[in-house]
Design a protein around this motif. Structure first.
Motif, PDB file in Angstrom:
ATOM      1  N   PHE A  40      50.252  80.795  75.080  1.00 38.56           N
ATOM      2  CA  PHE A  40      49.716  79.869  73.950  1.00 38.56           C
ATOM      3  C   PHE A  40      48.415  79.933  73.800  1.00 38.56           C
ATOM      4  O   PHE A  40      47.609  80.321  74.483  1.00 38.56           O
ATOM      5  N   PHE A  41      48.105  79.390  72.588  1.00 39.42           N
ATOM      6  CA  PHE A  41      46.691  79.129  71.831  1.00 39.42           C
ATOM      7  C   PHE A  41      46.225  77.798  71.571  1.00 39.42           C
ATOM      8  O   PHE A  41      47.248  77.172  70.912  1.00 39.42           O
ATOM      9  N   ILE A  42      45.360  77.208  72.335  1.00 38.41           N
ATOM     10  CA  ILE A  42      45.062  76.081  72.590  1.00 38.41           C
ATOM     11  C   ILE A  42      43.827  75.528  71.539  1.00 38.41           C
ATOM     12  O   ILE A  42      42.880  76.436  71.134  1.00 38.41           O
ATOM     13  N   SER A  43      43.982  74.522  70.943  1.00 36.43           N
ATOM     14  CA  SER A  43      42.875  73.885  69.861  1.00 36.43           C
ATOM     15  C   SER A  43      43.213  72.466  69.592  1.00 36.43           C
ATOM     16  O   SER A  43      43.930  71.997  69.910  1.00 36.43           O
ATOM     17  N   SER A  44      42.039  72.056  68.868  1.00 38.76           N
ATOM     18  CA  SER A  44      42.183  70.740  68.294  1.00 38.76           C
ATOM     19  C   SER A  44      42.061  70.739  66.769  1.00 38.76           C
ATOM     20  O   SER A  44      41.474  69.572  66.440  1.00 38.76           O
ATOM     21  N   ASN A 104      48.457  72.175  69.620  1.00 39.07           N
ATOM     22  CA  ASN A 104      47.501  71.231  69.021  1.00 39.07           C
ATOM     23  C   ASN A 104      46.878  70.224  70.192  1.00 39.07           C
ATOM     24  O   ASN A 104      47.955  69.551  70.570  1.00 39.07           O
ATOM     25  N   LEU A 105      45.690  69.836  70.494  1.00 34.36           N
ATOM     26  CA  LEU A 105      45.254  68.990  71.418  1.00 34.36           C
ATOM     27  C   LEU A 105      44.472  68.104  70.830  1.00 34.36           C
ATOM     28  O   LEU A 105      43.744  68.506  69.830  1.00 34.36           O
ATOM     29  N   SER A 106      44.053  66.799  71.491  1.00 34.05           N
ATOM     30  CA  SER A 106      43.112  66.250  71.175  1.00 34.05           C
ATOM     31  C   SER A 106      41.935  66.810  71.451  1.00 34.05           C
ATOM     32  O   SER A 106      41.745  67.535  72.417  1.00 34.05           O
ATOM     33  N   PRO A 107      40.738  66.289  70.884  1.00 33.54           N
ATOM     34  CA  PRO A 107      39.390  67.074  71.421  1.00 33.54           C
ATOM     35  C   PRO A 107      39.215  66.958  72.689  1.00 33.54           C
ATOM     36  O   PRO A 107      38.679  67.995  73.207  1.00 33.54           O
ATOM     37  N   ALA A 108      39.246  65.766  73.295  1.00 33.03           N
ATOM     38  CA  ALA A 108      39.079  65.300  74.673  1.00 33.03           C
ATOM     39  C   ALA A 108      40.188  66.363  75.497  1.00 33.03           C
ATOM     40  O   ALA A 108      39.475  67.135  76.543  1.00 33.03           O
ATOM     41  N   GLU A 109      41.308  66.508  75.183  1.00 33.27           N
ATOM     42  CA  GLU A 109      42.236  67.449  75.794  1.00 33.27           C
ATOM     43  C   GLU A 109      41.934  68.640  75.600  1.00 33.27           C
ATOM     44  O   GLU A 109      42.042  69.605  76.460  1.00 33.27           O
ATOM     45  N   ASP A 129      34.597  69.399  69.055  1.00 37.22           N
ATOM     46  CA  ASP A 129      34.152  68.608  68.065  1.00 37.22           C
ATOM     47  C   ASP A 129      34.183  69.638  66.846  1.00 37.22           C
ATOM     48  O   ASP A 129      34.546  69.293  65.691  1.00 37.22           O
ATOM     49  N   LEU A 130      33.835  70.895  66.904  1.00 38.75           N
ATOM     50  CA  LEU A 130      34.241  71.830  65.588  1.00 38.75           C
ATOM     51  C   LEU A 130      35.354  72.119  65.237  1.00 38.75           C
ATOM     52  O   LEU A 130      35.712  71.832  64.074  1.00 38.75           O
ATOM     53  N   ASP A 131      36.360  72.107  66.354  1.00 37.90           N
ATOM     54  CA  ASP A 131      37.641  72.043  66.145  1.00 37.90           C
ATOM     55  C   ASP A 131      38.289  70.981  65.332  1.00 37.90           C
ATOM     56  O   ASP A 131      39.032  70.852  64.383  1.00 37.90           O
ATOM     57  N   LYS A 132      37.593  69.753  65.725  1.00 34.78           N
ATOM     58  CA  LYS A 132      38.087  68.330  65.178  1.00 34.78           C
ATOM     59  C   LYS A 132      37.612  68.569  63.568  1.00 34.78           C
ATOM     60  O   LYS A 132      38.373  67.895  62.833  1.00 34.78           O
ATOM     61  N   GLY A 133      36.485  69.007  63.266  1.00 34.90           N
ATOM     62  CA  GLY A 133      35.835  69.147  62.023  1.00 34.90           C
ATOM     63  C   GLY A 133      36.725  70.050  60.937  1.00 34.90           C
ATOM     64  O   GLY A 133      36.811  69.753  60.001  1.00 34.90           O
ATOM     65  N   ALA A 134      37.166  71.151  61.752  1.00 33.69           N
ATOM     66  CA  ALA A 134      37.891  71.908  60.980  1.00 33.69           C
ATOM     67  C   ALA A 134      39.411  71.332  60.728  1.00 33.69           C
ATOM     68  O   ALA A 134      39.666  71.697  59.512  1.00 33.69           O
ATOM     69  N   ALA A 135      39.834  70.481  61.522  1.00 36.98           N
ATOM     70  CA  ALA A 135      41.168  69.641  61.260  1.00 36.98           C
ATOM     71  C   ALA A 135      40.776  68.934  60.055  1.00 36.98           C
ATOM     72  O   ALA A 135      41.690  68.438  59.287  1.00 36.98           O
ATOM     73  N   GLN A 136      39.639  68.357  59.495  1.00 36.36           N
ATOM     74  CA  GLN A 136      39.282  67.599  58.550  1.00 36.36           C
ATOM     75  C   GLN A 136      38.728  68.606  57.424  1.00 36.36           C
ATOM     76  O   GLN A 136      38.259  68.025  56.306  1.00 36.36           O
ATOM     77  N   GLY A 137      38.927  69.738  57.480  1.00 39.90           N
ATOM     78  CA  GLY A 137      38.592  70.753  56.363  1.00 39.90           C
ATOM     79  C   GLY A 137      37.005  71.330  56.384  1.00 39.90           C
ATOM     80  O   GLY A 137      36.665  72.055  55.520  1.00 39.90           O
TER      81      GLY A 137
END
Length: 185
Positions: A40-44, A104-109, A129-137
């Motif tokens: 599996f490949f994890i990210s937020s 897909n995980l929450s940023p904390a997870e 946090d960068l992945d969270k920013g990626a989720a928002q474009g």
């Protein structure tokens, strides 16, 4: 930890001639081996589209900017094609012949296993946090300014990762067969 997306940081720091690179495909390619190990490949990053480019594409752009008269120009550079990390995981699976699921995980997870793998807490939280920013474009760009600058299409995801997934998978098979044979060739 809150930080601006890479292109925004570049824009804020831009001097009279600046090449502002987006995200390197290699940033995610470094996770191919763990993805093949754990399947599996994890990210937020959720369904955020990422327009990364290969390091060599950005290096070529830097050379063009250094050699041409680029005074007072600011380039915000990204790859031509964008993808979601679910598509990245599917490409790993396609090239390796192994199952790799995107989770897909929450940023904390997401930060938790990064810390568990030995990353410093601040770095793990920054990546989440960068992945969270990626989720928002925050890592999406469809301007094609990088390919216009280098005079060719940027390196496609499948081409950049070509060999990485298969090579890692083969090395793991060799290691496992050597271990079961007692380390003999």
């Amino acid at each position: 930890m809150k930080i601006a997306p890479p292109r925004r940081c570049c824009r804020l720091l831009a001097s009279p001639s600046r090449c502002c690179a987006g995200w390197y495909t290699e940033n995610y390619a470094a996770s191919i081996a763990p993805a093949l190990t754990y399947h599996f490949f994890i990210s937020s990053a959720g369904e955020g589209r990422i327009a990364s480019a290969a390091r060599w594409d950005y290096a070529e752009a830097a050379a063009v900017i250094a050699c041409d008269d680029q005074a007072r120009k600011v380039y915000e550079l990204a790859g031509d094609d964008s993808y979601m990390l679910a598509e990245f995981a599917a490409e790993i699976a396609r090239q390796s012949g192994e199952q790799v699921e995107y989770v897909n995980l929450s940023p904390a997870e997401f930060a938790s296993p990064l810390k568990g793998a030995g990353l410093p807490e601040g770095l793990a939280e920054m990546l989440a946090d960068l992945d969270k920013g990626a989720a928002q474009g925050g890592l999406f760009d469809d301007s094609h300014s990088l390919s216009q600058l280098i005079g060719r299409a940027t390196t496609a995801l499948a081409e950049r990762n070509q060999g990485d997934a298969g090579e890692i998978s083969r090395k793991r098979e060799i290691s496992c067969s050597q271990a079961s044979a007692g380390g003999r060739d």
